[in-house]
Design a protein around this motif. Structure first.
Motif, PDB file in Angstrom:
ATOM      1  N   ASN A 125     -41.472   8.844  -4.459  1.00  0.00           N
ATOM      2  CA  ASN A 125     -42.483   9.783  -4.873  1.00  0.00           C
ATOM      3  C   ASN A 125     -41.925  10.568  -6.057  1.00  0.00           C
ATOM      4  OD1 ASN A 125     -43.956  12.202  -5.086  1.00  0.00           O
ATOM      5  ND2 ASN A 125     -44.555  12.130  -2.938  1.00  0.00           N
ATOM      6  N   PRO A 126     -42.306  10.174  -7.286  1.00  0.00           N
ATOM      7  CA  PRO A 126     -41.690  10.796  -8.465  1.00  0.00           C
ATOM      8  C   PRO A 126     -41.923  12.301  -8.537  1.00  0.00           C
ATOM      9  CG  PRO A 126     -43.519   9.358  -9.091  1.00  0.00           C
ATOM     10  CD  PRO A 126     -43.259   9.124  -7.635  1.00  0.00           C
ATOM     11  N   VAL A 127     -43.076  12.778  -8.036  1.00  0.00           N
ATOM     12  CA  VAL A 127     -43.349  14.222  -8.067  1.00  0.00           C
ATOM     13  C   VAL A 127     -42.352  14.937  -7.149  1.00  0.00           C
ATOM     14  CG1 VAL A 127     -45.021  16.009  -7.453  1.00  0.00           C
ATOM     15  CG2 VAL A 127     -45.779  13.954  -8.639  1.00  0.00           C
ATOM     16  N   PHE A 128     -42.151  14.374  -5.952  1.00  0.00           N
ATOM     17  CA  PHE A 128     -41.212  15.001  -5.015  1.00  0.00           C
ATOM     18  C   PHE A 128     -39.801  14.988  -5.600  1.00  0.00           C
ATOM     19  CE2 PHE A 128     -38.589  15.241  -1.123  1.00  0.00           C
ATOM     20  CZ  PHE A 128     -39.111  16.410  -0.579  1.00  0.00           C
ATOM     21  N   ASP A 129     -39.454  13.914  -6.313  1.00  0.00           N
ATOM     22  CA  ASP A 129     -38.131  13.852  -6.953  1.00  0.00           C
ATOM     23  C   ASP A 129     -37.958  14.998  -7.950  1.00  0.00           C
ATOM     24  OD1 ASP A 129     -37.297  11.662  -5.548  1.00  0.00           O
ATOM     25  OD2 ASP A 129     -37.951  10.218  -7.047  1.00  0.00           O
ATOM     26  N   GLU A 130     -39.039  15.277  -8.697  1.00  0.00           N
ATOM     27  CA  GLU A 130     -38.962  16.355  -9.685  1.00  0.00           C
ATOM     28  C   GLU A 130     -38.831  17.711  -8.983  1.00  0.00           C
ATOM     29  OE1 GLU A 130     -41.468  17.996 -13.529  1.00  0.00           O
ATOM     30  OE2 GLU A 130     -42.013  16.037 -12.702  1.00  0.00           O
ATOM     31  N   VAL A 187     -44.696  17.005  -0.131  1.00  0.00           N
ATOM     32  CA  VAL A 187     -44.783  18.217  -0.951  1.00  0.00           C
ATOM     33  C   VAL A 187     -45.554  19.312  -0.217  1.00  0.00           C
ATOM     34  CG1 VAL A 187     -45.569  19.192  -3.152  1.00  0.00           C
ATOM     35  CG2 VAL A 187     -44.575  16.896  -3.088  1.00  0.00           C
ATOM     36  N   THR A 188     -46.613  18.925   0.522  1.00  0.00           N
ATOM     37  CA  THR A 188     -47.454  19.919   1.204  1.00  0.00           C
ATOM     38  C   THR A 188     -46.640  20.767   2.176  1.00  0.00           C
ATOM     39  OG1 THR A 188     -49.139  18.198   1.131  1.00  0.00           O
ATOM     40  CG2 THR A 188     -49.654  20.161   2.414  1.00  0.00           C
ATOM     41  N   GLY A 189     -45.881  20.095   3.047  1.00  0.00           N
ATOM     42  CA  GLY A 189     -45.072  20.816   4.031  1.00  0.00           C
ATOM     43  C   GLY A 189     -44.001  21.658   3.368  1.00  0.00           C
ATOM     44  N   LEU A 190     -43.485  21.154   2.256  1.00  0.00           N
ATOM     45  CA  LEU A 190     -42.441  21.880   1.529  1.00  0.00           C
ATOM     46  C   LEU A 190     -42.994  23.187   0.962  1.00  0.00           C
ATOM     47  CD1 LEU A 190     -39.571  21.959   0.469  1.00  0.00           C
ATOM     48  CD2 LEU A 190     -40.256  20.487  -1.405  1.00  0.00           C
ATOM     49  N   LEU A 191     -44.210  23.131   0.418  1.00  0.00           N
ATOM     50  CA  LEU A 191     -44.831  24.348  -0.125  1.00  0.00           C
ATOM     51  C   LEU A 191     -45.051  25.386   0.976  1.00  0.00           C
ATOM     52  CD1 LEU A 191     -47.412  22.755  -2.596  1.00  0.00           C
ATOM     53  CD2 LEU A 191     -45.384  24.088  -3.217  1.00  0.00           C
ATOM     54  N   GLN A 192     -45.462  24.896   2.168  1.00  0.00           N
ATOM     55  CA  GLN A 192     -45.661  25.821   3.297  1.00  0.00           C
ATOM     56  C   GLN A 192     -44.332  26.466   3.697  1.00  0.00           C
ATOM     57  OE1 GLN A 192     -47.439  23.100   6.076  1.00  0.00           O
ATOM     58  NE2 GLN A 192     -49.532  23.502   5.363  1.00  0.00           N
ATOM     59  N   ALA A 193     -43.274  25.647   3.723  1.00  0.00           N
ATOM     60  CA  ALA A 193     -41.959  26.171   4.112  1.00  0.00           C
ATOM     61  C   ALA A 193     -41.471  27.210   3.103  1.00  0.00           C
ATOM     62  CB  ALA A 193     -40.955  25.022   4.232  1.00  0.00           C
ATOM     63  N   HIS A 205     -43.767  28.113  -9.226  1.00  0.00           N
ATOM     64  CA  HIS A 205     -43.317  27.219 -10.295  1.00  0.00           C
ATOM     65  C   HIS A 205     -43.736  25.771  -9.991  1.00  0.00           C
ATOM     66  CE1 HIS A 205     -40.668  25.677 -13.521  1.00  0.00           C
ATOM     67  NE2 HIS A 205     -40.518  24.653 -12.692  1.00  0.00           N
ATOM     68  N   ILE A 206     -43.537  25.360  -8.732  1.00  0.00           N
ATOM     69  CA  ILE A 206     -43.884  23.978  -8.361  1.00  0.00           C
ATOM     70  C   ILE A 206     -45.386  23.754  -8.538  1.00  0.00           C
ATOM     71  CG2 ILE A 206     -44.021  22.361  -6.417  1.00  0.00           C
ATOM     72  CD1 ILE A 206     -41.347  23.675  -5.430  1.00  0.00           C
ATOM     73  N   LEU A 207     -46.177  24.720  -8.077  1.00  0.00           N
ATOM     74  CA  LEU A 207     -47.647  24.579  -8.173  1.00  0.00           C
ATOM     75  C   LEU A 207     -48.112  24.567  -9.627  1.00  0.00           C
ATOM     76  CD1 LEU A 207     -48.791  26.927  -5.276  1.00  0.00           C
ATOM     77  CD2 LEU A 207     -49.277  24.479  -5.457  1.00  0.00           C
ATOM     78  N   GLU A 208     -47.525  25.459 -10.434  1.00  0.00           N
ATOM     79  CA  GLU A 208     -48.056  25.627 -11.798  1.00  0.00           C
ATOM     80  C   GLU A 208     -47.432  24.672 -12.823  1.00  0.00           C
ATOM     81  OE1 GLU A 208     -47.356  29.794 -12.426  1.00  0.00           O
ATOM     82  OE2 GLU A 208     -48.588  30.293 -10.662  1.00  0.00           O
ATOM     83  N   GLU A 209     -46.136  24.344 -12.621  1.00  0.00           N
ATOM     84  CA  GLU A 209     -45.447  23.571 -13.664  1.00  0.00           C
ATOM     85  C   GLU A 209     -45.311  22.082 -13.305  1.00  0.00           C
ATOM     86  OE1 GLU A 209     -44.533  24.957 -16.543  1.00  0.00           O
ATOM     87  OE2 GLU A 209     -45.315  26.885 -15.826  1.00  0.00           O
TER      88      GLU A 209
END
Length: 212
Positions: A125-130, A187-193, A205-209
Motif C-alpha cells: 500500500n504505497p500510501v501507507f508506506d508514505e 490507514v483508517t485505524g491509524l488515524l483513529q489511534a 498532516h497525513i489527512l491534508e498532505e
C-alpha cells in the motif's frame, strides 16, 4: 530480467548495510527460524555470520532461500531495516519478472487467480508506506503511545527491551506489525489511534498532505 543474484546483491549492498547491533538482530532472527530446519539450534553456524550476505548463504544452505522462494528476504529486512518498503517493492518486481513464466501452468493460474481476487493486497500500500515514512520522522518519543493505541502493547514492551534499535526503526516495526495484523485499509485505524493519543498535528498532516 532481474536475476536472483542481482536481487540479493542489491538488498545487501544498497538497502541493508547493517550495523553491528543490526547484525546481532539478524543472528537472533536466524536462530528463531533455524528451529524449522533441524532438531537443534544452529548456533555455531549462526555465530559465524558476520554480514548479511553470509546470513543469506546460510538461509540458502537450509533451503529457506532459493530463486523460487524469496519472501524470507523481506522477513529478514523487517527484523532490522528502515527500508522495508523498498525491499518489498524489489521482491515484488523480481517475482513478477522472474517467477511467473517459469512456474507450472496450474501454479501460474492459481497465482493469477490470487492476483485477480486481491488486486491490491493491503501489504503493498504505497500510501501507507508514505505515512510510515512521515511518522518515522515525526513521532519522536510518542511511538510507544501510538503502539499501545494500535493494540500492540506487548510488541511495544518487546521493543523497549531493544535499546540498540533506533527510535525511527521502532516506529517502522510497530507500523509494519499493525499492517500485518489489520484487516482492510490500515490507514483508517491509524488515524483513529493518532487521534486517541492526541497526536493531532501528525494526523492533520497525513489527512491534508498525504491523503489528498
Amino acid at each position: 530480467r532481474m536475476a536472483y543474484n542481482d536481487l540479493k546483491d542489491e538488498i545487501c549492498n544498497t538497502w541493508l548495510q547493517l550495523t553491528a547491533e543490526q547484525m546481532a538482530q539478524v543472528r537472533l532472527a536466524l536462530l528463531g527460524v533455524s528451529s524449522s530446519v533441524g532438531e537443534f539450534p544452529r548456533m555455531r553456524e549462526i555465530s559465524r555470520c558476520s554480514d548479511l550476505s553470509s546470513a543469506l548463504v546460510l538461509l540458502e544452505k537450509w533451503k529457506l532461500l532459493t530463486p523460487q522462494k524469496v519472501d524470507i528476504l523481506l522477513w529478514l529486512t523487517e527484523q532490522v531495516g528502515p527500508h522495508t518498503h523498498m525491499v518489498r517493492a524489489r521482491i515484488e518486481q523480481y517475482k513478477k519478472v522472474s517467477l511467473l513464466p517459469c512456474t507450472h501452468e496450474d501454479e501460474r493460474q492459481s497465482v493469477m487467480q490470487n492476483i485477480s481476487v486481491h488486486p491490491d493486497p493491503p501489504l503493498y500500500n504505497p500510501v501507507f508506506d508514505e505515512v510510515c515514512e512521515y511518522l518515522s520522522e515525526n513521532l519522536r518519543g510518542r511511538w510507544a503511545d501510538l503502539g499501545r493505541s494500535l493494540g500492540l502493547a506487548s510488541f511495544v514492551s518487546e521493543l523497549f527491551r531493544e535499546p540498540a534499535t533506533r527510535q525511527k526503526d521502532k516506529i517502522y516495526q510497530i507500523l509494519e506489525e499493525y499492517r500485518r495484523q489489520v484487516e482492510g485499509d490500515p490507514v483508517t485505524g491509524l488515524l483513529q489511534a493518532l487521534e486517541s493519543c492526541g497526536l493531532n498535528r501528525q494526523r492533520s498532516h497525513i489527512l491534508e498532505e498525504i491523503l489528498t
